[in-house]
Design a protein around this motif. Structure first.
Motif, PDB file in Angstrom:
ATOM      1  N   UNK A   1      71.165 -18.183  59.612  1.00 53.42           N
ATOM      2  CA  UNK A   1      72.197 -19.174  59.883  1.00 53.42           C
ATOM      3  C   UNK A   1      72.717 -18.986  61.308  1.00 53.42           C
ATOM      4  N   UNK A   2      73.231 -20.083  61.867  1.00 56.11           N
ATOM      5  CA  UNK A   2      73.718 -20.062  63.247  1.00 56.11           C
ATOM      6  C   UNK A   2      75.138 -20.601  63.296  1.00 56.11           C
ATOM      7  N   UNK A   3      75.944 -20.021  64.170  1.00 57.46           N
ATOM      8  CA  UNK A   3      77.305 -20.510  64.407  1.00 57.46           C
ATOM      9  C   UNK A   3      77.233 -21.545  65.528  1.00 57.46           C
ATOM     10  N   UNK A   4      77.816 -22.708  65.279  1.00 54.88           N
ATOM     11  CA  UNK A   4      77.800 -23.799  66.247  1.00 54.88           C
ATOM     12  C   UNK A   4      79.219 -24.290  66.505  1.00 54.88           C
ATOM     13  N   UNK A   5      79.465 -24.744  67.724  1.00 53.00           N
ATOM     14  CA  UNK A   5      80.764 -25.318  68.087  1.00 53.00           C
ATOM     15  C   UNK A   5      80.503 -26.619  68.826  1.00 53.00           C
ATOM     16  N   UNK A   6      81.248 -27.663  68.433  1.00 52.21           N
ATOM     17  CA  UNK A   6      81.089 -28.941  69.110  1.00 52.21           C
ATOM     18  C   UNK A   6      81.892 -30.041  68.458  1.00 52.21           C
ATOM     19  N   UNK A   7      81.368 -31.250  68.582  1.00 49.33           N
ATOM     20  CA  UNK A   7      82.029 -32.439  68.050  1.00 49.33           C
ATOM     21  C   UNK A   7      81.059 -33.210  67.166  1.00 49.33           C
ATOM     22  N   UNK A   8      81.613 -34.037  66.288  1.00 47.78           N
ATOM     23  CA  UNK A   8      80.758 -34.841  65.408  1.00 47.78           C
ATOM     24  C   UNK A   8      81.328 -36.227  65.189  1.00 47.78           C
ATOM     25  N   UNK A   9      80.443 -37.136  64.802  1.00 49.52           N
ATOM     26  CA  UNK A   9      80.809 -38.497  64.413  1.00 49.52           C
ATOM     27  C   UNK A   9      79.937 -38.924  63.246  1.00 49.52           C
ATOM     28  N   UNK A  10      80.514 -39.703  62.346  1.00 53.51           N
ATOM     29  CA  UNK A  10      79.722 -40.310  61.281  1.00 53.51           C
ATOM     30  C   UNK A  10      79.148 -41.606  61.836  1.00 53.51           C
ATOM     31  N   UNK A  11      77.878 -41.875  61.494  1.00 55.75           N
ATOM     32  CA  UNK A  11      77.220 -43.077  62.008  1.00 55.75           C
ATOM     33  C   UNK A  11      76.051 -43.461  61.114  1.00 55.75           C
ATOM     34  N   UNK A  12      75.401 -44.539  61.466  1.00 55.62           N
ATOM     35  CA  UNK A  12      74.147 -44.960  60.861  1.00 55.62           C
ATOM     36  C   UNK A  12      73.195 -45.266  62.017  1.00 55.62           C
ATOM     37  N   UNK A  13      71.919 -45.418  61.719  1.00 53.15           N
ATOM     38  CA  UNK A  13      71.004 -45.828  62.786  1.00 53.15           C
ATOM     39  C   UNK A  13      71.324 -47.241  63.251  1.00 53.15           C
TER      40      UNK A  13
END
Length: 161
Positions: free
Chosen positions: A11-23
């Motif tokens: 497993x990897x630790x990640x930091x950032x931002x996200x958005x919900x979307x569709x194609x």
């Protein structure tokens, strides 16, 4: 296109931002525009690589995927610690496991060709099947946004059939 290498990762630790979307309602550009100005505020980065990650709903899975299926896309960097999380950023733990790693060469417009090879040619003929974990692309030193000479790694979660 070359066959992938198969790699098992922790497993990897990640930091950032996200958005919900569709194609059909793709907000990738908006996501990266909100992330890039602040990427250098992320402490404890393990490399200069950036990661574009897709998290699909476990119930919907990836089979039967259509342009209106919602998923969460992340713009992240891998870190060794979640200490000193920058304001506006979130943490995520990427599941470890087995991945087929492909090299995509070209622009984002060329990606459907890579996608068809992975899911239409290689996967059905391989001893693997898709696993319900995160899909991601590693944007490393050879990545050049919208450049025909660009290269990125495409990590597809697999398990033995």
């Amino acid at each position: 296109m070359q066959p992938p290498r198969i790699e098992t990762i922790p497993e990897k630790k990640l930091v950032g931002k996200h958005l919900e979307m569709t194609l059909a309602d793709n907000k990738t550009s908006e996501l990266w525009q909100s992330f890039m100005p602040y990427r250098n505020t992320i402490k404890h980065r393990t490399s200069s690589d950036l990661i574009s990650m897709q998290v699909y709903d476990a119930q919907a899975g990836f089979t039967g995927f259509d342009p209106h299926t919602k998923f969460t896309k992340w713009a992240v960097a891998e870190v060794s610690s979640f200490d000193h999380l920058p304001e506006g950023m979130e943490q995520y733990i990427l599941s470890g496991g087995m991945y087929a790693v492909f090299i995509h060469k070209g622009t984002p417009a060329d990606f459907p060709k890579t996608f068809r090879f992975i899911f239409g040619t290689w996967l059905p003929q391989s001893p693997y099947e898709l696993d319900n974990r995160e899909h991601f692309e590693v944007l490393g030193d050879k990545y050049k946004n919208n450049d025909p000479t660009s290269e990125e790694e495409v990590w597809v979660p697999v398990k033995n059939k």
